[in-house]
Design a protein around this motif. Structure first.
Motif, PDB file in Angstrom:
ATOM      1  N   THR A 356      55.842  39.599 132.766  1.00 35.63           N
ATOM      2  CA  THR A 356      54.768  39.751 132.103  1.00 35.63           C
ATOM      3  C   THR A 356      53.753  40.575 132.991  1.00 35.63           C
ATOM      4  OG1 THR A 356      55.221  37.199 131.437  1.00 35.63           O
ATOM      5  CG2 THR A 356      52.918  37.929 131.510  1.00 35.63           C
ATOM      6  N   LEU A 357      53.641  40.474 134.269  1.00 34.04           N
ATOM      7  CA  LEU A 357      52.709  41.274 135.111  1.00 34.04           C
ATOM      8  C   LEU A 357      52.836  42.699 134.761  1.00 34.04           C
ATOM      9  CD1 LEU A 357      50.596  41.519 137.145  1.00 34.04           C
ATOM     10  CD2 LEU A 357      52.466  41.600 138.969  1.00 34.04           C
ATOM     11  N   HIS A 358      54.096  43.180 134.276  1.00 33.19           N
ATOM     12  CA  HIS A 358      54.241  44.535 134.270  1.00 33.19           C
ATOM     13  C   HIS A 358      54.304  44.881 132.675  1.00 33.19           C
ATOM     14  CE1 HIS A 358      55.711  44.332 138.504  1.00 33.19           C
ATOM     15  NE2 HIS A 358      55.225  45.568 138.465  1.00 33.19           N
ATOM     16  N   HIS A 359      53.668  43.993 132.041  1.00 31.98           N
ATOM     17  CA  HIS A 359      53.491  44.049 130.469  1.00 31.98           C
ATOM     18  C   HIS A 359      54.637  44.259 129.741  1.00 31.98           C
ATOM     19  CE1 HIS A 359      49.397  45.184 132.125  1.00 31.98           C
ATOM     20  NE2 HIS A 359      49.961  46.266 132.921  1.00 31.98           N
ATOM     21  N   PHE A 360      55.776  43.307 130.267  1.00 33.36           N
ATOM     22  CA  PHE A 360      56.921  43.401 129.185  1.00 33.36           C
ATOM     23  C   PHE A 360      56.620  42.590 127.998  1.00 33.36           C
ATOM     24  CE2 PHE A 360      61.297  42.178 128.340  1.00 33.36           C
ATOM     25  CZ  PHE A 360      61.874  43.254 128.763  1.00 33.36           C
ATOM     26  N   PRO A 361      56.974  43.016 126.989  1.00 29.14           N
ATOM     27  CA  PRO A 361      56.626  42.279 125.533  1.00 29.14           C
ATOM     28  C   PRO A 361      56.878  40.904 125.797  1.00 29.14           C
ATOM     29  CG  PRO A 361      58.194  44.303 125.129  1.00 29.14           C
ATOM     30  CD  PRO A 361      58.115  44.152 126.583  1.00 29.14           C
ATOM     31  N   PRO A 362      55.737  39.805 125.299  1.00 31.01           N
ATOM     32  CA  PRO A 362      55.864  38.561 125.603  1.00 31.01           C
ATOM     33  C   PRO A 362      57.077  37.689 125.236  1.00 31.01           C
ATOM     34  CG  PRO A 362      53.776  39.617 125.364  1.00 31.01           C
ATOM     35  CD  PRO A 362      54.588  40.527 124.893  1.00 31.01           C
ATOM     36  N   ALA A 363      57.521  38.199 123.847  1.00 35.01           N
ATOM     37  CA  ALA A 363      58.438  37.687 123.075  1.00 35.01           C
ATOM     38  C   ALA A 363      59.762  37.798 123.674  1.00 35.01           C
ATOM     39  CB  ALA A 363      58.433  38.091 121.666  1.00 35.01           C
TER      40      ALA A 363
END
Length: 442
Positions: A356-363
């Motif tokens: 999440t911190l590294h902007h991975f797609p939330p879904a």
């Protein structure tokens, strides 16, 4: 080169092993007609005239038919297993099979002699299933009425190295001393070439020749030597004779044997198991005078066989990696299982937070965290078992490359995070490649 009897046919059982392979090739070089049999031959041993057969599961009628159809005159039995475990039954291999073989010889109607590879020592000192079943086979052979020669080689030194012979090379190359008790054990060696010469001597004689019938010979150098003395000759060859050495504590031998037993239940065949240590502490000694007098063979000493030879780089690499190989497999299995378990069970929120911190797609955060953890543990479990280890290592390298490529596309900033998790994946792939390339046993 001596000339063999071209009309005499020889059957070598266990022709893929340390003794069996050398004997098969040596007899062929002496112009004997030889059929080598093993359950499976590695591709490097594939030779015309050898047969892959489930010989241990054949009944006496099938064995008798094999002897008749092939016109066999001499059977050389090199079959043996060190310890009971999955796929290994000392009684079935050493005693029950020999009983069927003797019955098959009587049913075949041929005058077949048996040259049986056994073990030296006194029956009173037989305390393992390995040694007890070997001795029971000797008793069956002696009472069978079949022409026989029981050969009891000492510690076998050969150009190849499996199991115990590989372990002694590793101890010499890594400059490790055994505890004083084990180091001082009597340990009379024999060159595998002298074993092959003995079998060739037998093969040149008729089955009713008394000189080579109903005999039990110790095959080994007559000079007294200890286990430490044998290792010293290997050290001379490896150039480690004057190197600093550490003495292995006795409890480490016992611990290693227990771990070896555990590994054997996972399909591996480690040289260090409880039976191996028990037999080592028993020592290897005998009296080769009867053998030498009958055959005229003057056995080579360990110094002549190995100590005077300068080890090649192939010898050195093999010896140094022999024990490290087990450490590689164990550490890789632990790495994959632990990394998956920690991410899935102990630190799931932290693992998901990194994505999440590294902007991975939330879904995708949850599915990827769970899926990658399960995949990691599955790879580790595959590596643990010998039968699936290749698949596990290949999968591990593929998944690691996938992680690296996926991160480069979806979260490239993971490559520069302070702990360098992705950067460290490269060396892990190299370690898996080394493990894969050293996985062969023979």
């Amino acid at each position: 080169m001596s000339q063999g009897n071209l009309s005499r046919k020889i059957l070598v059982l266990g022709a893929s092993g340390l003794i069996g392979r050398f004997v098969t090739d040596d007899l062929r070089a002496r112009n004997f007609d030889v059929v080598g049999i093993a359950r499976r031959f590695p591709a490097s041993q594939s030779t015309p005239g050898d047969l892959e057969m489930p010989i241990l599961s054949m009944d006496s009628a099938s064995l008798a038919r094999l002897l008749r159809d092939r016109g066999i005159d001499l059977v050389v039995n090199c079959l043996g297993v060190l310890q009971d475990g999955p796929g290994s039954d000392t009684r079935a291999v050493h005693r029950d099979f020999v009983a069927r073989l003797l019955q098959a010889i009587r049913q075949s109607g041929r005058a077949v002699r048996v040259a049986h590879i056994s073990i030296p020592g006194n029956a009173a000192d037989d305390h393992t299933a390995f040694s007890q079943t070997k001795r029971e086979a000797e008793q069956l052979i002696a009472a069978s009425g079949v022409a026989y020669a029981i050969l009891r080689p000492g510690f076998v030194i050969a150009p190849s190295a499996y199991g115990g012979s590989g372990m002694l090379r590793a101890l010499a190359a890594l400059s490790i001393d055994l505890p004083a008790r084990e180091d001082s054990m009597p340990f009379q060696p024999v060159s595998v070439a002298d074993i092959a010469a003995t079998i060739a001597w037998l093969a040149n004689r008729d089955s009713d020749d008394e000189a080579g019938n109903a005999v039990a010979w110790d095959l080994m150098q007559p000079q007294s030597v200890t286990l430490g003395g044998v290792i010293a000759q290997f050290r001379r060859s490896f150039g480690t004779a004057t190197a600093f050495r550490i003495t292995l504590p006795a409890f480490m031998l016992d611990l290693g044997a227990k771990l070896g037993d555990l590994a054997s239940w996972l399909g591996w065949t480690p040289p260090m198991r409880t039976t191996a240590i028990a037999e080592l502490r028993r020592g290897v000694q005998g009296n080769p005078s009867a053998w030498m007098a009958a055959t005229g063979i003057v056995p080579k000493t360990v110094e002549e066989t190995f100590g005077r030879r300068t080890a090649t780089i192939q010898d050195k690499w093999f010896a140094r990696l022999f024990l490290i190989k087990a450490l590689m497999i164990a550490s890789l299995a632990a790495f994959w299982i632990a990394s998956g378990f920690i991410a899935l069970v102990l630190s799931y929120d932290a693992a998901a937070a990194i994505l999440t911190l590294h902007h991975f797609p939330p879904a995708l955060v949850g599915p990827v965290t769970i899926g990658s953890s399960l995949i990691d543990m599955a790879i580790g479990i595959l590596i643990v078992f010998r039968r699936t280890c290749v698949a596990g290592l290949v999968a591990g390298m593929g998944v690691s490359l996938g992680y690296m490529a996926g991160a480069a596309i979806l979260t490239p900033d993971l490559w520069i995070e302070p702990l360098g998790a992705l950067v460290k994946t490269g060396p892990a792939i190299v370690l898996m490649l080394v493990a894969l390339l050293t996985l062969d046993n023979r």
